[in-house]
Design a protein around this motif. Structure first.
Motif, PDB file in Angstrom:
ATOM      1  N   ASP A   1       0.820  -1.213   0.000  1.00 32.04           N
ATOM      2  CA  ASP A   1       0.000   0.000   0.000  1.00 32.04           C
ATOM      3  C   ASP A   1       0.860   1.273   0.000  1.00 32.04           C
ATOM      4  O   ASP A   1       0.616   2.219   0.758  1.00 32.04           O
ATOM      5  CB  ASP A   1      -0.947   0.003   1.201  1.00 32.04           C
ATOM      6  N   ILE A   2       1.869   1.301  -0.857  1.00 33.67           N
ATOM      7  CA  ILE A   2       2.699   2.505  -0.993  1.00 33.67           C
ATOM      8  C   ILE A   2       2.779   2.952  -2.456  1.00 33.67           C
ATOM      9  O   ILE A   2       3.660   3.745  -2.816  1.00 33.67           O
ATOM     10  CB  ILE A   2       4.126   2.271  -0.436  1.00 33.67           C
ATOM     11  N   LEU A   3       1.859   2.470  -3.278  1.00 31.05           N
ATOM     12  CA  LEU A   3       1.843   2.864  -4.682  1.00 31.05           C
ATOM     13  C   LEU A   3       1.604   4.363  -4.824  1.00 31.05           C
ATOM     14  O   LEU A   3       2.166   5.011  -5.724  1.00 31.05           O
ATOM     15  CB  LEU A   3       0.767   2.081  -5.437  1.00 31.05           C
ATOM     16  N   HIS A   4       0.786   4.923  -3.925  1.00 32.46           N
ATOM     17  CA  HIS A   4       0.436   6.342  -4.029  1.00 32.46           C
ATOM     18  C   HIS A   4       1.602   7.267  -3.673  1.00 32.46           C
ATOM     19  O   HIS A   4       1.536   8.484  -3.941  1.00 32.46           O
ATOM     20  CB  HIS A   4      -0.765   6.655  -3.118  1.00 32.46           C
ATOM     21  N   VAL A   5       2.671   6.747  -3.082  1.00 31.79           N
ATOM     22  CA  VAL A   5       3.823   7.588  -2.726  1.00 31.79           C
ATOM     23  C   VAL A   5       5.075   7.145  -3.488  1.00 31.79           C
ATOM     24  O   VAL A   5       6.200   7.484  -3.084  1.00 31.79           O
ATOM     25  CB  VAL A   5       4.096   7.546  -1.198  1.00 31.79           C
ATOM     26  N   LYS A   6       4.899   6.440  -4.597  1.00 31.59           N
ATOM     27  CA  LYS A   6       6.057   5.897  -5.305  1.00 31.59           C
ATOM     28  C   LYS A   6       6.990   6.978  -5.848  1.00 31.59           C
ATOM     29  O   LYS A   6       8.188   6.739  -6.008  1.00 31.59           O
ATOM     30  CB  LYS A   6       5.604   4.975  -6.439  1.00 31.59           C
ATOM     31  N   ASP A   7       6.460   8.158  -6.100  1.00 38.05           N
ATOM     32  CA  ASP A   7       7.292   9.237  -6.630  1.00 38.05           C
ATOM     33  C   ASP A   7       7.683  10.259  -5.575  1.00 38.05           C
ATOM     34  O   ASP A   7       8.222  11.332  -5.892  1.00 38.05           O
ATOM     35  CB  ASP A   7       6.557   9.945  -7.774  1.00 38.05           C
ATOM     36  N   VAL A   8       7.440   9.929  -4.310  1.00 35.99           N
ATOM     37  CA  VAL A   8       7.801  10.821  -3.197  1.00 35.99           C
ATOM     38  C   VAL A   8       9.184  10.441  -2.687  1.00 35.99           C
ATOM     39  O   VAL A   8       9.517   9.250  -2.595  1.00 35.99           O
ATOM     40  CB  VAL A   8       6.768  10.717  -2.057  1.00 35.99           C
ATOM     41  N   TYR A   9       9.990  11.439  -2.368  1.00 29.52           N
ATOM     42  CA  TYR A   9      11.308  11.156  -1.807  1.00 29.52           C
ATOM     43  C   TYR A   9      11.171  10.456  -0.460  1.00 29.52           C
ATOM     44  O   TYR A   9      10.257  10.749   0.322  1.00 29.52           O
ATOM     45  CB  TYR A   9      12.116  12.446  -1.636  1.00 29.52           C
ATOM     46  N   VAL A  10      12.101   9.563  -0.173  1.00 29.34           N
ATOM     47  CA  VAL A  10      12.100   8.881   1.124  1.00 29.34           C
ATOM     48  C   VAL A  10      12.271   9.902   2.236  1.00 29.34           C
ATOM     49  O   VAL A  10      11.594   9.854   3.262  1.00 29.34           O
ATOM     50  CB  VAL A  10      13.220   7.809   1.174  1.00 29.34           C
ATOM     51  N   GLY A  11      13.187  10.827   2.033  1.00 30.22           N
ATOM     52  CA  GLY A  11      13.365  11.913   2.987  1.00 30.22           C
ATOM     53  C   GLY A  11      14.318  11.579   4.123  1.00 30.22           C
ATOM     54  O   GLY A  11      14.660  10.418   4.377  1.00 30.22           O
ATOM     55  N   ASP A  12      14.759  12.626   4.810  1.00 30.44           N
ATOM     56  CA  ASP A  12      15.629  12.481   5.985  1.00 30.44           C
ATOM     57  C   ASP A  12      15.413  13.690   6.882  1.00 30.44           C
ATOM     58  O   ASP A  12      14.386  14.368   6.784  1.00 30.44           O
ATOM     59  CB  ASP A  12      17.101  12.334   5.560  1.00 30.44           C
ATOM     60  N   THR A  13      16.370  13.969   7.765  1.00 33.64           N
ATOM     61  CA  THR A  13      16.201  15.080   8.705  1.00 33.64           C
ATOM     62  C   THR A  13      16.186  16.443   8.006  1.00 33.64           C
ATOM     63  O   THR A  13      15.689  17.420   8.563  1.00 33.64           O
ATOM     64  CB  THR A  13      17.339  15.066   9.752  1.00 33.64           C
ATOM     65  N   ARG A  14      16.731  16.509   6.776  1.00 33.68           N
ATOM     66  CA  ARG A  14      16.791  17.783   6.070  1.00 33.68           C
ATOM     67  C   ARG A  14      15.750  17.896   4.963  1.00 33.68           C
ATOM     68  O   ARG A  14      15.503  18.979   4.461  1.00 33.68           O
ATOM     69  CB  ARG A  14      18.186  17.972   5.459  1.00 33.68           C
ATOM     70  N   ARG A  15      15.189  16.774   4.549  1.00 38.96           N
ATOM     71  CA  ARG A  15      14.228  16.781   3.449  1.00 38.96           C
ATOM     72  C   ARG A  15      12.967  16.039   3.887  1.00 38.96           C
ATOM     73  O   ARG A  15      13.042  14.899   4.329  1.00 38.96           O
ATOM     74  CB  ARG A  15      14.819  16.103   2.214  1.00 38.96           C
ATOM     75  N   LYS A  16      11.838  16.696   3.755  1.00 37.73           N
ATOM     76  CA  LYS A  16      10.582  16.044   4.112  1.00 37.73           C
ATOM     77  C   LYS A  16      10.283  14.936   3.106  1.00 37.73           C
ATOM     78  O   LYS A  16      10.443  15.110   1.899  1.00 37.73           O
ATOM     79  CB  LYS A  16       9.431  17.059   4.121  1.00 37.73           C
ATOM     80  N   GLY A  17       9.869  13.785   3.638  1.00 33.78           N
ATOM     81  CA  GLY A  17       9.588  12.650   2.771  1.00 33.78           C
ATOM     82  C   GLY A  17       8.351  11.895   3.207  1.00 33.78           C
ATOM     83  O   GLY A  17       7.381  12.487   3.701  1.00 33.78           O
ATOM     84  N   VAL A  18       8.390  10.588   3.032  1.00 36.91           N
ATOM     85  CA  VAL A  18       7.236   9.749   3.376  1.00 36.91           C
ATOM     86  C   VAL A  18       7.080   9.681   4.883  1.00 36.91           C
ATOM     87  O   VAL A  18       7.995  10.021   5.647  1.00 36.91           O
ATOM     88  CB  VAL A  18       7.408   8.336   2.781  1.00 36.91           C
ATOM     89  N   SER A  19       5.910   9.212   5.323  1.00 40.85           N
ATOM     90  CA  SER A  19       5.643   9.103   6.754  1.00 40.85           C
ATOM     91  C   SER A  19       6.405   7.920   7.342  1.00 40.85           C
ATOM     92  O   SER A  19       6.976   7.085   6.621  1.00 40.85           O
ATOM     93  CB  SER A  19       4.149   8.924   6.990  1.00 40.85           C
ATOM     94  N   GLY A  20       6.389   7.822   8.664  1.00 38.04           N
ATOM     95  CA  GLY A  20       7.070   6.722   9.338  1.00 38.04           C
ATOM     96  C   GLY A  20       6.509   5.365   8.974  1.00 38.04           C
ATOM     97  O   GLY A  20       7.258   4.404   8.759  1.00 38.04           O
ATOM     98  N   GLY A  21       5.185   5.284   8.878  1.00 37.98           N
ATOM     99  CA  GLY A  21       4.556   4.021   8.499  1.00 37.98           C
ATOM    100  C   GLY A  21       4.888   3.623   7.075  1.00 37.98           C
ATOM    101  O   GLY A  21       5.140   2.444   6.785  1.00 37.98           O
ATOM    102  N   GLU A  22       4.896   4.601   6.165  1.00 38.87           N
ATOM    103  CA  GLU A  22       5.248   4.320   4.767  1.00 38.87           C
ATOM    104  C   GLU A  22       6.719   3.938   4.642  1.00 38.87           C
ATOM    105  O   GLU A  22       7.078   3.079   3.834  1.00 38.87           O
ATOM    106  CB  GLU A  22       4.928   5.546   3.911  1.00 38.87           C
TER     107      GLU A  22
END
Length: 362
Positions: free
Chosen positions: A151-172
């Motif tokens: 259930d992560i198809l809807h965020v496939k083009d979202v960056y994973v992210g880190d402390t400097r870049r906002k990304g997917v949620s913790g659950g994703e």
């Protein structure tokens, strides 16, 4: 399957045992497993088996649950720990090479690159893990399959992210880690506290997805978990409960409360079952008081109570897959390593019967 039931206390304890999944792709067994450092014994001669399904390894901090998981997954640092005992998959001693070809391991803390998108992360993993014989089309199809499954198809083009870049949620993010391990289609999946750091909703979502995998007979799943909610706990097929390096329960998760009530530890009303059994297994024996007798109960007493109540399985027929050749499932007669009371592990009846598969160091 023939069973011999201990009726010393008038209770048919067969209901406590985990139900073997006869169509399970993997049966992992271990016998007399001892893990120690120079100053401390972490696992004290434990024995048992994961006979398919969705397994939870639970216990208080320091109980040995992560040590057991890491030992079975061949991930211990044997430079500082000694490992002794017999570990088998489908009746055969296994190596790191065999395990890597058929199993996945999801760490508690991920090592994802925040500059990749979810899709890029899976594409990179697929090229590393799926083998050179797979085509681009096959890898793409498998990636799309796990994206939908987790259930992560809807965020496939979202960056994973880190402390400097906002990304997917913790659950994703956690589901992405699981998706990476599912790409090679493993038959055995280890997870180290997959709900750690997640809220109750995301924790439930992760465990529900894993449960669906098991229900499809896609793989055997073994997970350590710390203090799950009652809803999450209800999704597990089987439970292995540890206390200070000993196994004090290994069987069907839905019947653990009935078992503990039988030995004098009934669960209070309006109490999370997981909280109750972890409290009973707490490291401090002085915290344990039998409700039917005013006495302290130590870990050895709990371990002995479980062994005394066990059903001894004489033999059974299980459909297993040869992990070395990867051949189609075959039925092999299995005999119990434990002929007396204690958790049962299995080895195949063959011309090699009786040969030891002791692993002195992993």
């Amino acid at each position: 399957m023939t069973t011999e039931v201990n009726q010393s206390n008038g209770v048919d304890t067969s209901k406590y045992l985990a139900v073997p999944h006869t169509d399970s792709p993997v049966i992992l067994s271990w016998d007399n497993l001892v893990v120690a450092t120079k100053t401390k014994t972490l696992l004290k001669g434990v024995r048992g088996q994961f006979c398919g399904g969705f397994w939870a390894i639970m216990g208080s901090s320091g109980s040995g649950k992560t040590t057991l998981l890491s030992t079975l997954a061949l991930r211990l640092n044997t430079g500082v720990m000694s490992v002794q005992g017999d570990m088998r998959i489908n009746g055969r001693v296994y190596t790191k090479h065999i395990l890597k070809s058929m199993a996945g391991y999801v760490m508690q803390d991920d090592l994802l690159d925040g500059h990749f998108t979810v899709l890029e992360t899976l594409q990179y993993t697929a090229r590393l893990r799926m083998g050179s014989e797979t085509t681009t089309e096959q890898r793409k199809a498998r990636i799309n399959e796990v994206l939908r499954l987790l259930d992560i198809l809807h965020v496939k083009d979202v960056y994973v992210g880190d402390t400097r870049r906002k990304g997917v949620s913790g659950g994703e993010r956690k589901r992405l880690c699981i998706a990476m391990e599912l790409l090679p289609d493993p038959k055995l999946l280890f997870l180290d506290e997959p709900t750690s750091g997640l809220d109750s909703h995301n924790a439930m979502a992760v465990i529900t997805i894993l449960k669906k995998l098991v229900d499809r007979n896609a793989c055997t799943i073994v997970s350590t978990i710390h203090q799950p909610s009652s809803q999450v706990f209800a999704l597990f097929d089987s439970l292995l409960l540890m206390s200070r390096g000993r196994i004090i329960y290994q069987g069907a998760a839905p019947h653990v409360l009935s078992y503990f009530e039988t030995i004098g530890f009934p669960c209070p009303e309006n109490t999370n079952p997981a909280d109750h059994i972890i409290f009973v297994a707490a490291s401090d024996p002085a915290l344990r008081k039998r409700r039917r007798a005013d006495e302290d109960v130590d870990d050895e007493t709990l371990e002995k109570a479980w062994k005394d109540e066990q059903v001894v399985v004489s033999h059974t027929d299980l459909t297993i897959t040869d992990v070395e050749s990867g051949s189609t499932p075959k039925t092999v007669e299995m005999v119990a390593l434990a002929k007396t009371s204690g958790t049962t592990a299995y080895a195949p009846v063959s011309e090699d019967e009786g040969k030891e598969g002791t692993i002195a160091a992993v």
